[in-house]
Scaffold this active site. Structure first.
Site, PDB file in Angstrom:
ATOM      1  N   SER A 143       0.843  -1.200   0.000  1.00 37.14           N
ATOM      2  CA  SER A 143       0.000   0.000   0.000  1.00 37.14           C
ATOM      3  C   SER A 143       0.881   1.253   0.000  1.00 37.14           C
ATOM      4  O   SER A 143       1.733   1.380  -0.878  1.00 37.14           O
ATOM      5  CB  SER A 143      -0.960  -0.041   1.200  1.00 37.14           C
ATOM      6  OG  SER A 143      -1.950   0.936   1.088  1.00 37.14           O
ATOM      7  N   ASP A 152      -8.520  -6.632  -4.668  1.00 39.42           N
ATOM      8  CA  ASP A 152      -8.159  -5.301  -4.156  1.00 39.42           C
ATOM      9  C   ASP A 152      -8.734  -4.248  -5.096  1.00 39.42           C
ATOM     10  O   ASP A 152      -8.244  -4.046  -6.197  1.00 39.42           O
ATOM     11  CB  ASP A 152      -6.631  -5.198  -4.086  1.00 39.42           C
ATOM     12  CG  ASP A 152      -6.141  -3.868  -3.514  1.00 39.42           C
ATOM     13  OD1 ASP A 152      -6.971  -2.954  -3.298  1.00 39.42           O
ATOM     14  OD2 ASP A 152      -4.927  -3.757  -3.284  1.00 39.42           O
ATOM     15  N   HIS A 181      -7.834  -5.205  -0.303  1.00 41.14           N
ATOM     16  CA  HIS A 181      -6.551  -4.515  -0.179  1.00 41.14           C
ATOM     17  C   HIS A 181      -5.744  -5.011   1.015  1.00 41.14           C
ATOM     18  O   HIS A 181      -4.516  -5.095   0.967  1.00 41.14           O
ATOM     19  CB  HIS A 181      -6.812  -3.010  -0.053  1.00 41.14           C
ATOM     20  CG  HIS A 181      -5.576  -2.173  -0.010  1.00 41.14           C
ATOM     21  ND1 HIS A 181      -4.656  -2.164  -1.033  1.00 41.14           N
ATOM     22  CD2 HIS A 181      -5.092  -1.314   0.931  1.00 41.14           C
ATOM     23  CE1 HIS A 181      -3.668  -1.334  -0.727  1.00 41.14           C
ATOM     24  NE2 HIS A 181      -3.900  -0.814   0.460  1.00 41.14           N
TER      25      HIS A 181
END
Lengths: 400, 400
Positions: free
Chosen positions: B167, B333, B366
């Site tokens: 991320s 995601d 995610h």
């Protein structure tokens, strides 16, 4: 079904709402004609604010109920008196439009729990003399449809030619077809679902928590205290608004474009256009919507689970139905994705219902149903025309 | 590159942070060794809090920098002293783990702008004697990486064996490889992107507005005023948390299950498990995170656009790179979708870089990069082992 006798519109709640919805027609039901809610409460007196377009024909066979979405209203094809903006579905409804008001009689009512004239949390509670606030029982989609059915009774209409709507409006369409199958000739649920998913509930809960976190919310008593939880409501709207658009539409509309500046400001002002767009959405929303209504209407959507009304078996909801369905979804709608519409279609198929299903190519996300999507208009025009012929209603472009 | 001489840790900002991050190592840089930020500001004095795991080998060739995500911290593989919880990536990092600390020396630092020991908005501003609040310049991902590079200098390490992260951590990995190509032998950006999309910015803006709408935020001066915008921060966390999970994972984990009750309550308590889960996420988050840091770190992500550093041409960012890349994304995601990772891979291919790309099947959204996803672990173990052999670093399971 006979129409209820219209009651004189003189009660406190009517007065309280007149300022909000100055131009709407009102059907008022006194305390001895209550609405029986899913919560077990008998709500009364109560009222429903509505608009109509077109003319009801002699045999009352051309009436279409349009159900609005979460933050929609009864002004489907006429100027909203609060915002001064055109009706929210003027591309769909009007003379010569897919829902052609030269041929159909369109009824659109503000939902129960709403804030534009129908009884909702801002309505005066006759037992306390102050607005209901959280004393209003929680409303369900079925309750909204019950209220509309009472309005349709009141208007003297037995069977509707069609019920239509998108998003929460589509939930109401499905509920109409299940609660009153004999009164719905055709049903058009658009970008809808037979239940609210966990993710949908989650986004709504974020919005509700944003409202309740605003110290001006005051446990829902803000009206009598002379304040408004506008900041919390604006945040709730912003969070929801992101879910109504697709990643692709946001990218096309805003990308990473900067706002009125050539460079990043290295601050917390709205650097990006998407930021100022969202802030604008939040700020303008609070001028037209009541925070407690937002709590109630989102809650109604969360509670919606059509299968649950039939011990978890969705096909049973549609058993024996004679309603013709046109189910519609959009490819880029991630909030009410096609898979949810397919669940409805599968259940209709399992009930041997008359159903057509169209997944429409659109990159504009959930909001597609409100936008200029020609394939949607053509599909609905065609479906309604075919249904009109089947029912013997004079249809646009041909005799019945 | 020579290591900076460690400075005595006696300044005000160190004292202010010791209480927050009692166990962390600190590299402190005095006012005459400032950090030059993208905003043009020279920040000093400043400090960076970090943890290390494993031993640096004699030729300093086995160091891996792990970059944490938005609300992560330096406790990648050891107990977080604030929460008492295990390190956030203990499945990935530790003896015998894919990032095997029996072989690699792992460094993980709290990001610039963070709230666990590194200089951030809660740090005492030496010019005013109160916490920076919004007087701290806006930080970028490149600034975070600059700070880490100074830490790596300080530790006397020239070239890192690898930089890894998911991320926002993956954004830092990409920035590391672009800013310091000669210092990064291998790079593993996971569930990341070369830019923050319009939708990503939108969700962050909702969170920031929720914080700023909290009257206890007080334009960022809440620390000295003895209050905390916990409600706004909790709403921000809730909004973000929904985006970290997939619709499927929410459905599997919660569905429409009710909370401790057999029936709907017809109220606004947490009826559904997803609601109480989200409320819990919001409430616990405020105990470990600073609201202003949330503003700064989300802003850093929004500002990230690697191509923009090269006049819009992403391949130029990687021109001539010798770094080996392992790019990884997850099927479910939707916040950092595979399409964003593909953009990175395409640019790396266009730069004739050494890159492998894996899209991992996972239905957990995610957050997959933080969870027990065996294919991710196997891929990283294999990639690191291969890279170690290529560099001549003793690797787990074999000689270099």
């Amino acid at each position: 079904m006979s129409a209820d006798t219209p009651s004189p519109e003189t009660s406190e709640d009517v007065k309280a709402n007149e300022a909000i919805a100055p131009s709407s027609k009102l059907a008022h039901f006194p305390a001895d004609e209550p609405l029986e809610l899913d919560s077990g409460v008998k709500l009364g007196p109560w009222q429903i604010a509505y608009e109509t377009y077109g003319e009801l024909n002699a045999d009352k066979s051309n009436a279409i109920v349009i159900c609005h979405a979460l933050t929609g209203d009864q002004y489907v094809a006429s100027t909203n008196p609060v915002t001064g903006k055109p009706g929210w579905w003027e591309l769909m409804v009007g003379p010569g439009r897919p829902v052609d008001t030269d041929h159909y009689f369109v009824i659109c009512a503000n939902v129960l729990g709403g804030c534009l004239g129908t009884t909702g949390p801002a309505t005066m509670n006759p037992q306390t003399g102050v607005p209901y606030g959280l004393d209003l029982p929680v409303i369900t989609i079925r309750d909204m449809v019950r209220a509309q059915a009472r309005l349709v009774d009141y208007l003297g209409i037995d069977t509707l030619f069609a019920v239509m709507g998108g998003s929460m409006g589509g939930m109401q369409v499905l509920q109409w077809a299940v609660s009153y199958p004999e009164r719905v000739f055709a049903a058009v649920p658009i970008a809808a679902a037979a239940r609210h998913t966990s993710q949908n509930i989650a986004f709504h809960e974020v919005g509700r928590q944003a409202i309740m976190a605003d110290p001006n919310w005051r446990q829902g008593t803000y009206i009598q205290e002379g304040v408004r939880p506008t900041k919390g409501l604006a945040v709730a709207r912003m969070a929801a608004h992101v879910t109504y658009m697709s990643d692709e539409s946001l990218h096309q509309k805003f990308g990473r474009n900067l706002q009125d500046r050539d460079n990043l400001t290295f601050g917390f002002d709205a650097d990006f256009q998407i930021e100022s767009y969202l802030r604008h959405q939040g700020m303008t929303f609070v001028d037209r919507f009541d925070a407690n209504s937002y709590l109630y209407v989102t809650r109604a959507m969360d509670y919606f689970d059509l299968a649950d009304q039939f011990d978890g078996a969705l096909p049973l909801a549609f058993a024996g139905t004679n309603t013709r369905f046109c189910v519609m979804s959009f490819t880029s709608d991630w909030l009410f994705p096609t898979s949810e519409s397919r669940q409805v279609v599968k259940a209709l198929n399992a009930a041997a219902a008359n159903v057509s299903f169209v997944e429409i190519e659109s990159d504009r996300g959930h909001d597609s149903f409100l936008l200029d999507v020609p394939e949607m208009f053509e599909t609905i025009r065609g479906f309604l025309t075919g249904a009109a012929r089947a029912r013997g209603v004079p249809a646009p472009g041909g005799e019945a």
